[in-house]
Design a protein around this motif. Structure first.
Motif, mmCIF file in Angstrom:
data_model
loop_
_atom_site.group_PDB
_atom_site.id
_atom_site.type_symbol
_atom_site.label_atom_id
_atom_site.label_comp_id
_atom_site.label_asym_id
_atom_site.label_seq_id
_atom_site.Cartn_x
_atom_site.Cartn_y
_atom_site.Cartn_z
ATOM 1 N N PRO A 17 0.601 -1.113 0.084
ATOM 2 C CA PRO A 17 0.357 -0.179 -0.403
ATOM 3 C C PRO A 17 0.603 1.273 0.151
ATOM 4 O O PRO A 17 1.272 1.520 0.921
ATOM 5 C CB PRO A 17 -0.972 -0.193 1.155
ATOM 6 N N GLY A 18 0.562 2.489 -0.993
ATOM 7 C CA GLY A 18 0.756 3.468 -1.347
ATOM 8 C C GLY A 18 2.781 3.041 -1.893
ATOM 9 O O GLY A 18 3.854 4.388 -1.438
ATOM 10 N N CYS A 19 3.519 1.866 -1.529
ATOM 11 C CA CYS A 19 4.768 1.235 -1.816
ATOM 12 C C CYS A 19 5.647 0.694 -2.486
ATOM 13 O O CYS A 19 4.770 -0.761 -3.138
ATOM 14 C CB CYS A 19 5.462 1.287 -0.287
ATOM 15 N N THR A 20 6.203 0.450 -3.757
ATOM 16 C CA THR A 20 6.469 -0.123 -4.163
ATOM 17 C C THR A 20 7.742 -0.392 -3.909
ATOM 18 O O THR A 20 9.175 0.706 -3.627
ATOM 19 C CB THR A 20 7.420 0.201 -5.753
ATOM 20 N N ARG A 47 2.136 3.080 -11.110
ATOM 21 C CA ARG A 47 1.720 3.916 -9.750
ATOM 22 C C ARG A 47 1.733 4.854 -9.486
ATOM 23 O O ARG A 47 1.610 5.670 -8.346
ATOM 24 C CB ARG A 47 2.720 2.766 -8.896
ATOM 25 N N ALA A 48 2.069 5.940 -10.465
ATOM 26 C CA ALA A 48 2.285 7.331 -10.104
ATOM 27 C C ALA A 48 1.221 7.704 -8.914
ATOM 28 O O ALA A 48 1.441 8.839 -8.205
ATOM 29 C CB ALA A 48 2.119 8.356 -11.295
ATOM 30 N N ASP A 49 -0.254 8.041 -9.381
ATOM 31 C CA ASP A 49 -1.034 8.074 -8.426
ATOM 32 C C ASP A 49 -1.530 7.841 -7.294
ATOM 33 O O ASP A 49 -1.557 8.278 -6.149
ATOM 34 C CB ASP A 49 -2.304 7.861 -9.373
ATOM 35 N N ARG A 50 -0.471 6.588 -6.800
ATOM 36 C CA ARG A 50 -1.208 6.228 -5.954
ATOM 37 C C ARG A 50 0.859 5.953 -4.864
ATOM 38 O O ARG A 50 1.023 5.435 -3.800
ATOM 39 C CB ARG A 50 -1.920 5.128 -5.588
ATOM 40 N N LEU A 51 1.817 6.448 -5.588
ATOM 41 C CA LEU A 51 2.939 5.888 -5.094
ATOM 42 C C LEU A 51 3.777 6.851 -4.104
ATOM 43 O O LEU A 51 3.697 8.170 -4.243
ATOM 44 C CB LEU A 51 4.352 5.770 -6.034
ATOM 45 N N ARG A 52 3.953 6.371 -2.959
ATOM 46 C CA ARG A 52 4.483 6.989 -1.800
ATOM 47 C C ARG A 52 5.936 7.178 -1.294
ATOM 48 O O ARG A 52 6.697 7.959 -0.514
ATOM 49 C CB ARG A 52 3.669 7.753 -0.720
ATOM 50 N N LEU A 53 6.078 5.926 -1.585
ATOM 51 C CA LEU A 53 7.761 5.346 -1.198
ATOM 52 C C LEU A 53 7.710 4.566 -2.208
ATOM 53 O O LEU A 53 7.355 3.377 -2.352
ATOM 54 C CB LEU A 53 7.279 5.234 0.425
ATOM 55 N N ARG A 76 16.183 9.229 -7.690
ATOM 56 C CA ARG A 76 15.564 9.827 -7.113
ATOM 57 C C ARG A 76 15.081 11.281 -7.921
ATOM 58 O O ARG A 76 14.015 12.284 -7.560
ATOM 59 C CB ARG A 76 16.857 10.591 -6.247
ATOM 60 N N ARG A 77 16.030 11.982 -8.788
ATOM 61 C CA ARG A 77 15.104 13.166 -9.184
ATOM 62 C C ARG A 77 14.074 12.781 -10.081
ATOM 63 O O ARG A 77 13.487 13.823 -10.655
ATOM 64 C CB ARG A 77 16.329 13.225 -10.446
ATOM 65 N N GLY A 78 13.898 11.799 -10.637
ATOM 66 C CA GLY A 78 13.069 11.642 -11.627
ATOM 67 C C GLY A 78 11.385 11.135 -11.163
ATOM 68 O O GLY A 78 10.760 11.185 -11.442
ATOM 69 N N LEU A 79 11.972 10.721 -9.585
ATOM 70 C CA LEU A 79 10.223 10.449 -8.876
ATOM 71 C C LEU A 79 9.446 11.772 -8.890
ATOM 72 O O LEU A 79 9.809 12.824 -8.962
ATOM 73 C CB LEU A 79 10.717 10.344 -7.586
ATOM 74 N N TRP A 80 8.026 11.730 -8.865
ATOM 75 C CA TRP A 80 7.077 12.513 -8.809
ATOM 76 C C TRP A 80 7.525 13.006 -6.997
ATOM 77 O O TRP A 80 8.253 12.123 -6.194
ATOM 78 C CB TRP A 80 5.886 12.061 -8.697
ATOM 79 N N PRO A 81 7.223 14.404 -7.092
ATOM 80 C CA PRO A 81 7.198 15.846 -5.632
ATOM 81 C C PRO A 81 6.650 14.890 -4.255
ATOM 82 O O PRO A 81 8.062 14.955 -3.367
ATOM 83 C CB PRO A 81 6.766 16.878 -6.067
ATOM 84 N N ARG A 82 6.080 14.228 -4.449
ATOM 85 C CA ARG A 82 5.505 13.572 -3.184
ATOM 86 C C ARG A 82 6.194 12.027 -2.916
ATOM 87 O O ARG A 82 5.546 12.037 -2.237
ATOM 88 C CB ARG A 82 3.791 14.019 -3.852
ATOM 89 N N ALA A 83 6.985 11.967 -3.402
ATOM 90 C CA ALA A 83 7.403 10.310 -3.143
ATOM 91 C C ALA A 83 8.099 9.970 -2.893
ATOM 92 O O ALA A 83 9.646 11.432 -3.454
ATOM 93 C CB ALA A 83 6.895 9.260 -4.757
ATOM 94 N N ARG A 84 9.120 8.961 -1.869
ATOM 95 C CA ARG A 84 10.616 9.784 -1.738
ATOM 96 C C ARG A 84 11.320 8.452 -1.890
ATOM 97 O O ARG A 84 10.594 7.255 -2.180
ATOM 98 C CB ARG A 84 10.097 9.339 0.356
ATOM 99 N N ILE A 85 12.336 8.176 -2.050
ATOM 100 C CA ILE A 85 13.279 7.299 -2.273
ATOM 101 C C ILE A 85 14.059 6.111 -0.765
ATOM 102 O O ILE A 85 14.457 6.987 -0.447
ATOM 103 C CB ILE A 85 14.288 7.313 -3.791
ATOM 104 N N ARG A 86 13.847 4.796 -0.398
ATOM 105 C CA ARG A 86 14.863 4.911 -0.341
ATOM 106 C C ARG A 86 15.744 3.415 -0.828
ATOM 107 O O ARG A 86 15.127 3.006 -1.685
ATOM 108 C CB ARG A 86 14.012 4.180 1.831
ATOM 109 N N VAL A 87 16.783 2.827 -0.204
ATOM 110 C CA VAL A 87 17.704 1.588 -0.521
ATOM 111 C C VAL A 87 17.711 1.535 0.702
ATOM 112 O O VAL A 87 18.184 1.670 1.488
ATOM 113 C CB VAL A 87 18.934 2.478 -0.945
#
Length: 120
Positions: A17-20, A47-53, A76-87
């Protein structure tokens, strides 16, 4: 006959949910980084409409050069503004060390395991 997997294939793609979570291949270098970028960004766009992480799982990556660093930064630079990235990367692994030496860890949180990355 030995089967060699396509180096541009994502090993696993899981939707929570909200994460890929995207599990990256054992090697990331000049030969496959561009292909991986396009596959990751295609998954992100789907998943742009529901991706937060977005979690990039490098625990199975045993070799990574500067192209792997560039891949993480470009995603990281290509993500939508509301999405975060973790490794996620093994603490004593090559990928973790390369991310540390390159300074990417200042911009992208790196976790020791998937549970920590999803929990934080």
């Amino acid at each position: 006959m030995t089967f060699f997997p396509n180096p541009c294939e994502l090993r696993d793609l899981r939707d929570l949910p909200g994460c890929t979570v995207i599990e990256l291949p054992p090697e990331i270098d000049l030969c496959n980084a561009a292909g991986l970028y396009h596959r990751i960004m295609s998954a992100v766009d789907d998943r742009a409409d529901r991706l937060r992480l977005l979690v990039l799982d490098l625990t199975g990556t045993h070799f990574m050069d500067s192209q792997g660093v560039r891949l993480v930064e470009d995603v990281r630079r290509g993500l939508w503004p509301r999405a975060r990235i973790r490794v996620v990367a093994m603490p004593d692994g090559v990928a973790c060390r390369v991310l540390e030496l390159s300074g990417v860890r200042r911009d992208v949180p790196v976790y020791d395991n998937l549970a920590e990355a999803l929990e934080s």
